[in-house]
Structure formats: C-alpha cells, structure tokens
Scaffold this active site. Structure first.
Site, PDB file in Angstrom:
ATOM      1  N   LYS B  39     -56.512  15.621  26.354  1.00  0.00           N
ATOM      2  CA  LYS B  39     -56.306  15.136  27.722  1.00  0.00           C
ATOM      3  C   LYS B  39     -57.276  14.011  28.052  1.00  0.00           C
ATOM      4  O   LYS B  39     -56.885  12.982  28.569  1.00  0.00           O
ATOM      5  CB  LYS B  39     -56.551  16.265  28.732  1.00  0.00           C
ATOM      6  CG  LYS B  39     -55.463  17.263  28.855  1.00  0.00           C
ATOM      7  CD  LYS B  39     -55.779  18.253  29.952  1.00  0.00           C
ATOM      8  CE  LYS B  39     -57.064  19.003  29.711  1.00  0.00           C
ATOM      9  NZ  LYS B  39     -57.024  19.833  28.502  1.00  0.00           N
ATOM     10  N   ASP B  63     -62.422  18.608  35.227  1.00  0.00           N
ATOM     11  CA  ASP B  63     -62.617  19.653  34.233  1.00  0.00           C
ATOM     12  C   ASP B  63     -64.081  20.094  34.277  1.00  0.00           C
ATOM     13  O   ASP B  63     -64.976  19.262  34.188  1.00  0.00           O
ATOM     14  CB  ASP B  63     -62.274  19.073  32.853  1.00  0.00           C
ATOM     15  CG  ASP B  63     -62.198  20.145  31.803  1.00  0.00           C
ATOM     16  OD1 ASP B  63     -62.726  21.245  32.039  1.00  0.00           O
ATOM     17  OD2 ASP B  63     -61.612  19.868  30.748  1.00  0.00           O
TER      18      ASP B  63
END
EC number: 3.6.-.-
Lengths: 213, 340
Positions: B39, B63
């Site tokens: 990602k 994140d």
C-alpha cells in the site's frame, strides 16, 4: 330476528370453539387465507425469492472459492443481495402479520365476548322464559332470575351459564366417546401389530377419559 | 500502446492509473488493502505521479505502523512537510489511535475541538464508540482543508481498520445527533437547575459545549458527503494475486459500495515474471498460481482499471526507486518475452 335463546347458545358455542382451538391457531389460519387470497402475488414472490436464495446458496457452497474465485465471488454478491432482499421482505411481512393479528383479535373479541356482554347488558331486565310456578322454591327462583329479570323467570345471565355448562358437558362427552370408540377399535385389532397412531389415540383417550371421570 | 499492455483485451479498461491522473476533480484518494501488499509503495508512487500533474499533493499515512518515513528515508511527523527533492509533494503521518490522549490534553489546555467541555461530559462524549479516531480524523481534515492542497492521498491502515475508519463519520454523526437532541430536550430543564447562564458544576458552559459538538458534527457530515461523491473521492485497492488478499479485496469493494464510496482501480502487486528458461522451481510454480488468480481478477473486475505491478528484485525505497516504480503505474510493465 332469531330467538335470543338460540342466539346466546350459538354465541357460547362459537366462544367455546375458539377457546378450544386456540386464538393463535385461528389467527394463523386466517393469516394464511388472507395472504393467499388477498395478496397471492407477494406470497408467491416471497416463495420464489426464498427458493432462488436457497439455489444460489447451494451453488455457492458447491463452488470452490480457491479454484474459481470469480464465479464464487459473483455468486456471493448475488447471495448477499438476495439475503438482504429476503430479510427486508420478511420484516415487512412480519409487520403486516402483526398488524393483521391485532385487527383479527380485536374483531374476534368484539364478535364473541363483546357481543355476549352487549346481550347480557341489554337483555338484563327481560325474561328469557318463565318457570312454571311452584316448580322450584323461592330462593331458586330468585337465583334463576338473577340479577334483574322479573321473579319467576330465567335471566339472560343464567341462560348464558346454562349454555356454557351444556356445551362443556357435551364436549367432554364427545371426547370421552371418541376415546372409547378408539379404544374398542384398538382392542378389536389385537392380532394386528401395534400401530403408533392407534397407541397414541388410546393414550390420549385414556388421559382424557380419566379427566372426565 | 497495445504492445505495452500485458493482456491486450479490447473490452477491458486500460490497466493503468491514468484515469486517476486525468480526473482533475479528485480531492481525496484512499489507498488500501491487506497488510504487506504494498500500500505504502503504491501510495507513494501515485503521489509522485500526481505531483507531476497537480499543483500540490499531500500524502497522509493513517497507518499506525508508519512507513512513509521508511519509504522516503526522511522523518515525517504530525505536521505536513515537503518531501526532499519535490516542490509540491508533502507528507505527514497521523496516528488515529494515539490521539485521544492528545485531544484530552489539548482540551485541558483550552484548545482543540473538545476544549471547553466539562470533565464529566468530556468523558461521556469520549465514550461514544470510535469517536477518538473520528475526532482526530476530523481534526486532520480541518487542517488539510485550510492548507489548500489540490489532492490528498491517504495511505490507510490494513483492511479491517480502513473500513472502520471510513465508517466513523456516519457513526459519529448518529451519536452526535442523539446528543444534540438530548441537549435540546433537557437543556431548558438543566438550565433551570443550573441558572440562567447554564454553567456546569466544573465551570463549563452547557450551551457552548453543545455548540462545539454541533460544529464538530457539521464538519464530519460535510466530510461524509465529500467522501460519498465519486467526483471528489476514490478508493484504490491494492492486492496481491493470492486467495486471502483477493478475498479481502472483494469484501472491501462490497463494503465500500455499501458506504457509497467510489472505487474503480485495483493494483495487483508483486507479480512474478520469471525469465524464459528460468529453472527457479518456486518462481515458476508461483507464477502459475498468480496467473490463475490474475485470470479470476480480470473476469470478476471487468469494470475496474486493473494495474499489474511486477515484484522487483530490490526493495522499493528512496526517491529514485519510487520514481522508477511509479512509472509502471502509468506505463504498463512489459514482462520479459517468452516467459511463462
């Protein structure tokens, strides 16, 4: 206008039948009749949706998600969509059913107990029929005309009680006779291997006849 | 162009992210997928490509395991910072989990979105599930809006987390609507008890606090509407051609569809292309497996731009490597001829 005596008797009979069968059974029967006759399309739609859902589900379960991911995923999307639809239609039909049951119960009550109360109230002062003079002592006459019918007559309330008693007695007699017939039918077929149904009737009949005695 | 396409099919959409670059109205781009599928690499690459065609781009990592610093070998923090070597590409890292204490701290010092709420009511407000993350999110978005970036790319946390994160605006909106309703119902009564100026026992003002909550709710509902607009927001799914990753991607796409968030791009990462005549047993076996899932992806997602990215022999870190990698998002990678 049918005789009030007959009307009261029939009314009590209906009340007794309803109480014996159970309100929920009657509601269910009425509901099934209603959805099958009043809106047969939605019932058929729901059945169709359900069978479609079961088919898709079966197909999805028999498809390997690892070997045929695309097919499986497409089935799964279909499955999820159908499930959602099914839940929605079930919720709406449940809501419809509860509304229907409320209405049905109310109507039933008005037509049975409500009607009985109305009759009891409006015919309170009227004699149902006259008891020949001297047949019963004074206190019995007073009881028979209770609460407000003229002395020497039978009041509507007493008539209601009498009808109820007769219907209950008749019902119990019928049950007992049916049990007796079932039992004798069973003893006649002694040579035949015991059938589950026969045994069951006997057991039920035995229990009921015991209750009668 | 057709020679450059790995699987040249007429009915398929072009296997690049060119459509994202061309869609100038896009303001929010989310990049998400299972952990470890790339990602961060994808979002960094996309940011680099976008920076070439947009005035200014901001890359935000939500994140908790921040990788932007690793990817660019540069330390990023809670404030947007220009990435070394770029003039219009900035990055920042926020931790959606850890900021609740910070918000509390801010509130005590009299700043931040929840400042001025009394201690008890503050505790109550924070008891709403998910409010901490949603609040920090809203705070970041408020900041970002004032910073006037043309496009903002979110490098989100692994799947489950992402979905929860995106759900927050609706959750919070509902919760706050309830709180506001309660306050309008019981406010007059409380004011009757508390006196005309509505001061709570610990010195906070009830009306003021409700106004603040209402303001927060408005911000969040605005964000919610923006996210549901396909002209403003899109979600890019990153996956690797393996069963679990595919499964999660499918689930995510369905869930996004149920939230009304647009998604039309899938990046399939870490594809193996063994050279012809390669006698690497593992590579050939894996290529076969990946091929199987690639075919499934193409069959299933025929309305998506499916971008295929190869697995490189080196780690994609640092500006140069990321730039090279990002080229492949726009110009499809050509596998060695004659391979499996």
């Amino acid at each position: 206008m049918p005789s009030i005596l007959l009307t009261v008797f029939i009314l009590q009979l209906v009340i007794h039948v309803v109480n014996t069968l159970g309100a929920s059974t009657i509601n269910n029967v009425l509901w099934n009749l209603y959805i099958n006759f009043a809106s047969p399309k939605s019932a058929a739609d729901q059945r169709e949706l359900k069978s479609q859902f079961m088919r898709v589900r079966k197909e999805m379960n028999s498809t390997s998600s690892q070997d045929e991911f695309a097919r499986w995923a497409k089935l799964r999307r279909q499955h999820d969509k159908l499930l959602e639809q099914l839940e929605k239609s079930k919720a709406s039909s449940d809501a419809g059913k509860s509304a229907f049951e409320t209405t049905a119960s109310t109507l039933r009550w008005v037509c049975t107990n409500g009607l009985r109360m109305y009759i009891q109230y409006s015919y309170m002062k009227q004699p149902m029929f006259w008891v020949p003079r001297g047949w019963v002592p004074y206190y019995a006459e007073w009881l028979l005309s209770f609460p407000r019918a003229p002395l020497g007559s039978v009041s509507v309330n007493v008539w209601v009680l009498a009808c109820t008693a007769v219907i209950t007695l008749a019902h119990e007699t019928l049950v007992a006779v049916a049990a007796l017939v079932g039992k004798s039918g069973f003893t006649q077929k002694k040579g035949v291997p015991i059938r589950v149904g026969g045994e069951k009737t006997q057991a039920a009949g035995g229990a009921k006849s015991k209750k009668v005695s | 162009m057709s020679t450059a396409v790995i699987n040249a099919d007429d009915d398929q959409l072009e296997p690049t992210l060119q459509s994202i670059l061309d869609q100038k109205t896009l303001r929010w781009i989310f990049v998400g997928g299972k952990g470890g599928v790339g990602k961060t690499t994808t979002s960094c690459s996309l940011a680099i490509q976008l920076a070439k065609v947009r005035r200014s781009v901001l890359l935000i990592s939500t994140d908790p395991a921040h990788n932007l610093s690793d990817a660019f070998s540069q330390k990023f923090g809670k404030e947007a910072r220009l990435i070394n070597g770029f003039t219009n590409l900035s990055a920042m890292e926020i931790d959606p989990n850890g900021s609740i204490q910070e918000l509390m701290g801010q509130a005590d010092e009299g700043e931040g979105p929840v400042a001025g709420m009394g201690g008890m009511v503050q505790d109550l407000a924070f008891a709403i599930p998910g409010i901490d993350e949603a609040m920090s999110f809203a705070e970041v978005l408020k900041q970002v809006k004032s910073m006037s970036y043309e496009t903002i790319i979110f490098d989100t946390a692994p799947t489950g987390h992402t979905l929860r994160f995106l759900q927050f605006p609706s959750v919070l909106e509902k919760a706050l609507a309830k709180v506001s309703q309660l306050s309008t119902q019981f406010g007059p009564m409380l004011n009757g008890i508390l006196g005309a100026n509505g001061t709570l026992p610990n010195g906070a003002n009830l009306n003021e606090m409700m106004e603040k909550l209402e303001g927060l709710r408005e911000t969040i509902s605005e964000v919610n509407t923006q996210f549901k607009d396909e002209n403003l927001t899109t979600f890019i799914c990153v996956c690797i051609p393996e069963f679990l990753s595919l499964y999660e991607t499918e689930r995510m796409i369905q869930e996004l569809a149920s939230y009304g968030i647009d998604t039309h791009c899938i990046v399939v990462n870490q594809l193996l292309f063994p050279k012809p005549g390669s006698d690497c047993e593992q590579c050939n076996a894996r290529r076969k497996m990946q091929k199987k899932y690639l075919e499934q992806i193409e069959e299933l997602y025929d309305e998506f731009n499916v971008v295929k990215m190869p697995l490189l022999v080196e780690e994609v870190r640092g500006k140069e490597r990321l730039e090279k990698f990002s080229e492949m998002l726009i110009t499809p990678y050509v596998p060695p001829a004659g391979g499996l």
